[in-house]
Scaffold this active site. Sequence first.
Site, PDB file in Angstrom:
ATOM      1  N   ARG A  15       1.710   6.823  -6.717  1.00 23.49           N
ATOM      2  CA  ARG A  15       0.609   7.739  -7.040  1.00 23.49           C
ATOM      3  C   ARG A  15       1.037   9.181  -6.777  1.00 23.49           C
ATOM      4  NH1 ARG A  15      -4.925   6.909  -3.767  1.00 23.49           N
ATOM      5  NH2 ARG A  15      -3.444   7.023  -2.042  1.00 23.49           N
TER       6      ARG A  15
ATOM      7  N   TYR B 119       0.832  -1.202   0.000  1.00 23.60           N
ATOM      8  CA  TYR B 119       0.000   0.000   0.000  1.00 23.60           C
ATOM      9  C   TYR B 119       0.874   1.262   0.000  1.00 23.60           C
ATOM     10  CZ  TYR B 119      -2.961   3.830   1.462  1.00 23.60           C
ATOM     11  OH  TYR B 119      -3.585   5.055   1.541  1.00 23.60           O
TER      12      TYR B 119
ATOM     13  N   GLU C 207     -14.436  -0.062   5.834  1.00 26.77           N
ATOM     14  CA  GLU C 207     -14.380   1.226   5.146  1.00 26.77           C
ATOM     15  C   GLU C 207     -15.687   1.382   4.373  1.00 26.77           C
ATOM     16  OE1 GLU C 207     -10.426   2.097   3.416  1.00 26.77           O
ATOM     17  OE2 GLU C 207     -11.542   2.630   1.596  1.00 26.77           O
TER      18      GLU C 207
ATOM     19  N   ARG D 233     -10.923  13.774   0.744  1.00 26.59           N
ATOM     20  CA  ARG D 233     -11.966  13.033   1.476  1.00 26.59           C
ATOM     21  C   ARG D 233     -13.249  12.933   0.670  1.00 26.59           C
ATOM     22  NH1 ARG D 233      -9.172  10.035   4.973  1.00 26.59           N
ATOM     23  NH2 ARG D 233      -7.829  11.317   6.290  1.00 26.59           N
TER      24      ARG D 233
ATOM     25  N   TYR E 296      -0.878  13.427   6.088  1.00 22.22           N
ATOM     26  CA  TYR E 296      -0.552  12.427   7.113  1.00 22.22           C
ATOM     27  C   TYR E 296       0.945  12.502   7.429  1.00 22.22           C
ATOM     28  CZ  TYR E 296      -4.897   9.561   6.763  1.00 22.22           C
ATOM     29  OH  TYR E 296      -6.179   9.075   6.805  1.00 22.22           O
TER      30      TYR E 296
HETATM   31  C1  3EB Z   1      -7.795   6.548   5.529  1.00 21.78           C
HETATM   32  O1  3EB Z   1      -8.649   7.342   5.934  1.00 21.78           O
HETATM   33  C2  3EB Z   1      -8.252   5.173   5.182  1.00 21.78           C
HETATM   34  O2  3EB Z   1      -5.076   5.624  -0.369  1.00 21.78           O
HETATM   35  O3  3EB Z   1      -6.626   6.039  -1.842  1.00 21.78           O
HETATM   36  C3  3EB Z   1      -9.244   5.474   2.372  1.00 21.78           C
HETATM   37  C4  3EB Z   1      -9.575   5.901   1.064  1.00 21.78           C
HETATM   38  C5  3EB Z   1      -7.943   5.116   2.661  1.00 21.78           C
HETATM   39  C6  3EB Z   1      -8.592   5.988   0.076  1.00 21.78           C
HETATM   40  C7  3EB Z   1      -6.270   5.773  -0.683  1.00 21.78           C
HETATM   41  C8  3EB Z   1      -6.978   5.205   1.652  1.00 21.78           C
HETATM   42  C9  3EB Z   1      -7.287   5.635   0.380  1.00 21.78           C
HETATM   43  O4  3EB Z   1      -6.587   6.832   5.460  1.00 21.78           O
HETATM   44  C10 3EB Z   1      -7.572   4.608   4.016  1.00 21.78           C
END
Ligand code: 3EB
Length: 339
Positions: free
Chosen positions: A150, A143, A321, A215, A202
């Site tokens: 990306r 991941y 999720e 989001r 992050y």
């Molecule tokens: C998060 O909130 C959960 O890497 O494209 C959610 C939606 C998550 C998309 C991505 C990762 C991705 O971090 C993980």
Amino acid sequence: MAPTLPSDGCSYQLSHEPDAHETLDHDVLARIHFGTHLSTAQDPREVNIALPQTGGAPVAEVWRSRRPVEHGWSDGFGYAHDGEVLFGHLRLEEGELTDLVRATAHAYLRIDLLLRRLGYPCWLRMWNFLGHINHGEGDAERYRQFSQGRHDALARQPGFEGRLPAATAIGTQEGGMTVYFLAARDPGAQIENPRQVSAFRYPPTYGPKSPSFSRACLKRWADCSHLFVSGTASVVGHRTLHPGDLLAQLDETHRNVEALLGEASAFEPAAGPFRAAALKVYIRPGHEDPALLPRVRQLFGDQVPLLCLVGDICRRDLLLEIEGLFTATAHSASAQAAA
Ligand code: 3EB
């Protein structure tokens, strides 16, 4: 047999339909099948995702348009578009992923080229399905490598952190990577969640390059607004809450989605209330629980079309999720009333 679309004013719509393999109707932009024993298709609008469904009779995700749809293959992509929105998808086999960072970056650059060539340069929504997404330790985890690739591709554009698409990234038990996406001629608006640190900010504890997604993406069309809600989990701030507790993660996820809907409404008050047009729930293998779906319906509404998939969530302590498409049509109604 085209089911009649409910008249919510949107020129294209998502529905969950009983999974079938008959020839696609002319109005279909895409049909996505979820399951582990899928046949390969020639129609560029067909996509197979190797995730088992749970909790009901299998359905396919079908995107239909009221406008004439053109479709074809280009550079290995299947695509379809209707003059407003473009759907596309790409499959990479495991053998093409030996350098996952570079393979992902290359795939994302190819997507960018395709979208520009076809005249839909604005990314709205990405779905990423990657085999064995949690394999590898630390920053060698697949991941994290995917995230880095990306980022490498998207960060080439100045100001990219203000134009990120909504996204989902989920692991499959089969190898390889399948990406499918929606794009438009004009940009949507990036919506972030006040309860969560933006994923692209992050801290490096979650990987060398932060995940490049928003989001949610809010797209205003002529007659409706679509809110594409990214895969949303039990993350508050940047931390996972309730590790090991599926139902508590669900409640937290619901609070996150509610906060996001509030943010979208504040951003575009005239859009009117957003209602869930369809939701997808991803559950980590081994954590299916009969109490889950009734609780999802209680929280999100009885009538919401649900697709439930068993797949790995990209953070190891996340068990669930939820993503969704939300629609608002008030602005078109009031615009008509004013006309
Ligand atoms: C998060 O909130 C959960 O890497 O494209 C959610 C939606 C998550 C998309 C991505 C990762 C991705 O971090 C993980």
